[in-house]
Scaffold this active site. Structure first.
Site, PDB file in Angstrom:
ATOM      1  N   CYS A  99     -41.118  34.135 -17.360  1.00  0.00           N
ATOM      2  CA  CYS A  99     -40.645  32.787 -17.669  1.00  0.00           C
ATOM      3  C   CYS A  99     -41.859  32.074 -18.206  1.00  0.00           C
ATOM      4  CB  CYS A  99     -40.094  32.056 -16.440  1.00  0.00           C
ATOM      5  SG  CYS A  99     -39.750  30.328 -16.831  1.00  0.00           S
ATOM      6  N   CYS A 138     -41.997  28.167 -16.817  1.00  0.00           N
ATOM      7  CA  CYS A 138     -42.279  27.865 -15.408  1.00  0.00           C
ATOM      8  C   CYS A 138     -42.149  29.124 -14.569  1.00  0.00           C
ATOM      9  CB  CYS A 138     -41.386  26.742 -14.904  1.00  0.00           C
ATOM     10  SG  CYS A 138     -39.653  26.880 -15.398  1.00  0.00           S
ATOM     11  N   SER A 139     -41.075  29.267 -13.826  1.00  0.00           N
ATOM     12  CA  SER A 139     -40.977  30.424 -12.929  1.00  0.00           C
ATOM     13  C   SER A 139     -39.529  30.838 -12.709  1.00  0.00           C
ATOM     14  CB  SER A 139     -41.640  30.086 -11.601  1.00  0.00           C
ATOM     15  OG  SER A 139     -41.022  28.929 -11.057  1.00  0.00           O
ATOM     16  N   CYS A 140     -38.670  30.668 -13.740  1.00  0.00           N
ATOM     17  CA  CYS A 140     -37.258  31.024 -13.593  1.00  0.00           C
ATOM     18  C   CYS A 140     -37.147  32.497 -13.212  1.00  0.00           C
ATOM     19  CB  CYS A 140     -36.504  30.761 -14.890  1.00  0.00           C
ATOM     20  SG  CYS A 140     -36.506  29.013 -15.319  1.00  0.00           S
TER      21      CYS A 140
HETATM   22 FE    FE Z   1     -38.808  28.786 -15.421  1.00  0.00          FE
END
Ligand code: FE
Length: 248
Positions: free
Chosen positions: A146, A149-151
């Protein structure tokens, strides 16, 4: 000062000052211990202004604010964290992969409509509403990141590892996927195509690794043991029977 007033002789006053200071020191151990703790805290080799500690502080501040304003219950947060740390995790994803390896009809469904196929095994919930499964083949290797961000697909993989959320991984998975894979000990043939999938809040990806050789006739439960979190992110391959000490 008191010593100097009551005992004007210079030498004597000096003596009393020394006694007074020693008396003060007598209640010193606790203070010294406190100092030692501080020194200990600051002898760590990390920089206190590093983003992770800053992030942790911001999360704590946010959490206290939400609790203070009565917007969330502390127990609710604990239940959520416990759920994703201990109940939901990569074992769910491993079961999905193992099922696909042993059931071609399920695999076809999984590649066509991952959200529905995964939900049919009971793995649903936040961050898993829109899933896509990408298949590794002898000619294509898939890698998930991602960049923003951190999906991450929580219902099948649990919470993302720290490195997945780190800026270097997010940047380098796109700029130099082969280099990133090498750092994970994954070496791929030069002519193998690497596809990098950028997860978003609209779409989360899960890699379907190649089924390892020598696993013919294995049960789904046994196959699932070969499927690691990293293999489903695409930074590694699935384990082989030899890797888990089952070379038969
Ligand atoms: Fe994300």
């Amino acid at each position: 000062i008191l010593a100097a007033i009551f005992f004007p002789t210079r030498a004597l006053s000096k003596f009393y000052v020394t006694v007074f200071m020693n008396l003060c020191n007598w209640r010193g151990p606790a203070f010294r211990e406190e100092n030692a703790v501080n020194e200990h805290h600051h002898s760590h080799d990390h920089d206190h202004t590093e983003p992770p500690s800053d992030l942790v502080l911001r999360v704590q501040a946010l959490e206290s604010l939400l609790i203070e304003k009565g917007l969330v219950e502390p127990t609710t947060i604990d239940v959520l964290i416990d759920t994703y740390e201990t109940k939901v995790g990569p074992r769910n994803g491993a079961n999905v992969v193992a099922r696909a390896w042993g059931d071609s009809e399920f695999k076809e469904w999984l590649l066509r409509d991952a959200t529905a196929a995964i939900a049919s095994l009971g793995y649903t919930g936040r961050q898993g509403e829109h899933m896509k499964v990408v298949e590794n083949t002898p000619t294509v290797h898939n890698l998930v990141v991602c960049t923003l961000c951190s999906c991450y697909p929580w219902p099948v993989l649990g919470l993302p590892p720290v490195w997945y959320k780190s800026a270097p991984y997010r940047a380098r998975a796109v700029a130099d996927p082969r280099g990133v894979l090498e750092e994970f000990g994954t070496e791929l043939a030069d002519d193998l195509e690497i596809r990098v999938w950028d997860s978003t809040s609209e779409m989360r990806y899960l890699v379907l690794p190649e089924r390892p050789e020598g696993t013919e006739g294995w049960s789904a439960a046994d196959l699932a043991e070969l499927v690691t979190r990293n293999a489903m992110i695409g930074v590694e391959k699935a384990k082989t029977p030899v890797n888990i000490g089952r070379n038969r």
